[in-house]
Design an enzyme around this catalytic site. Sequence first.
Site, PDB file in Angstrom:
ATOM      1  N   ASP A 198      46.656  41.634  40.543  1.00 16.25           N
ATOM      2  CA  ASP A 198      47.610  40.795  39.799  1.00 16.25           C
ATOM      3  C   ASP A 198      48.577  41.712  39.038  1.00 16.25           C
ATOM      4  O   ASP A 198      48.138  42.624  38.332  1.00 16.25           O
ATOM      5  CB  ASP A 198      46.787  39.942  38.815  1.00 16.25           C
ATOM      6  N   HIS A 249      53.166  33.197  30.451  1.00 16.68           N
ATOM      7  CA  HIS A 249      51.783  33.691  30.379  1.00 16.68           C
ATOM      8  C   HIS A 249      51.142  33.434  29.013  1.00 16.68           C
ATOM      9  O   HIS A 249      51.831  33.331  28.010  1.00 16.68           O
ATOM     10  CB  HIS A 249      51.756  35.203  30.658  1.00 16.68           C
TER      11      HIS A 249
HETATM   12  P1  13P Z   1      47.994  31.892  32.372  1.00 16.13           P
HETATM   13  O1  13P Z   1      48.069  32.841  31.210  1.00 16.13           O
HETATM   14  O2  13P Z   1      48.870  30.699  32.155  1.00 16.13           O
HETATM   15  O3  13P Z   1      46.608  31.503  32.704  1.00 16.13           O
HETATM   16  O4  13P Z   1      48.613  32.655  33.651  1.00 16.13           O
HETATM   17  C1  13P Z   1      47.838  33.611  34.345  1.00 16.13           C
HETATM   18  C2  13P Z   1      48.641  34.410  35.316  1.00 16.13           C
HETATM   19  O5  13P Z   1      49.764  34.093  35.662  1.00 16.13           O
HETATM   20  C3  13P Z   1      47.991  35.595  35.876  1.00 16.13           C
HETATM   21  O6  13P Z   1      48.854  36.328  36.681  1.00 16.13           O
HETATM   22  O1  G3H Z   2      49.159  37.674  33.858  1.00  9.74           O
HETATM   23  C1  G3H Z   2      48.280  38.221  33.202  1.00  9.74           C
HETATM   24  C2  G3H Z   2      46.855  37.821  33.417  1.00  9.74           C
HETATM   25  O2  G3H Z   2      46.526  36.700  32.650  1.00  9.74           O
HETATM   26  C3  G3H Z   2      45.966  38.998  33.148  1.00  9.74           C
HETATM   27  O3  G3H Z   2      45.879  39.276  31.799  1.00  9.74           O
HETATM   28  O4  G3H Z   2      46.431  41.710  31.640  1.00  9.74           O
HETATM   29  O5  G3H Z   2      45.140  40.545  29.824  1.00  9.74           O
HETATM   30  O6  G3H Z   2      44.075  41.006  32.050  1.00  9.74           O
HETATM   31  P1  G3H Z   2      45.353  40.728  31.306  1.00  9.74           P
HETATM   32 ZN    ZN Z   3      50.908  36.308  36.056  1.00 10.50          ZN
END
Ligand code: 13P
Ligand code: G3H
Ligand code: ZN
Length: 330
Positions: free
Chosen positions: A93, A189
């Site tokens: 991600d 986010h």
């Molecule tokens: P949320 O913070 O809305 O759950 O989004 C998660 C996300 O886009 C991870 O890439």
């Molecule tokens: O988009 C971000 C995801 O929610 C991951 O969050 O970088 O805190 O693991 P993180």
């Molecule tokens: Zn994201």
Amino acid sequence: MVSYKELGLVNSKDLFQKAVKGGYAIPAFNFNNLEQMQAIIAACVETKSPVILQVSSGARKYANQTLLRFLAQGAVEYAKELGYAIPIVLHLDHGDTFELCKSCIDSGFSSVMIDGSHLSYEKNIELTKQVVEYAHAHGVTVEGELGVLAGIEDDVVAEHSSYTHPEEVEDFVKKTGVDSLAISIGTSHGANKFKPEQCTLNADGVLVPPPLKFDILEEIEKRIPGFPIVLHGASSVPAELVKTINANGGKMKDTVGIPEEQLRRAASSAVCKINIDSDGRLAMTAAVRKVFVENPGEFDPRKYLGPARDQLKVLYKHKINNVLGSADKA
Ligand code: 13P
Ligand code: G3H
Ligand code: ZN
């Protein structure tokens, strides 16, 4: 070098094709630890849903990248043990460099995101194309991003969003060769998406935030028909979870997320991957806080992480059945 194929994982190609045709979205749930992985897999096996296990670079730092890969490998076996071999994608991600994407591909990831959304359009194309070339040589699928979401994208904090420009998508997809595209249409986010004062009260007394930009989504669909679109920042921030957290010693601000009806509408269109992380964090926190308030003497981690895992599973099954529409698609 480990190929995801040896681990029993799949890339996202077929899953997305079926999802776009079938008018549903594949869940992309973030995980950082054993309990989250168990809850995701149990929920997906019980609903017979395909799943994308999503790892951020923050998750890699927290849990160790090798351990997370072994957890995903374990997830394949765990699903079989629970009775149904659902398709599982292991996805990076918000990858921000070629080196990070390469390292994930070389260690068994079946899909990566290269997020060049904060770069200039030309630099975004250049970086994304470089990742696509390496990934495709290894059968790994790639997600790119156009448009910036507000909130925290890994270590990059963007205060203001900029919506995706539909006129760029065709050129971007053609020049980079990406397999899917994350877009910005009004989600953000984290748990603090909208303040109550940004929302209106509906007839049922529920706070409703400004609607997602479905006009932009439709324009994008027209320009790249049938191409897989990804929605980040898609947590709904359920009011009852925030309430439970605050009723048990928490101090979360009043906040509103993306209404589930809007996510359902997105899932029935070209949106075929919906990212949910924050709602899972809220579910776990609510459960853990409740245990500590109801039983302050508790000190066995299984006694609070177990209920957190149960609550997470309930949340994920709800998302699959009522929001994403991916039940029985495995
Ligand atoms: P949320 O913070 O809305 O759950 O989004 C998660 C996300 O886009 C991870 O890439
Ligand atoms: O988009 C971000 C995801 O929610 C991951 O969050 O970088 O805190 O693991 P993180
Ligand atoms: Zn994201």
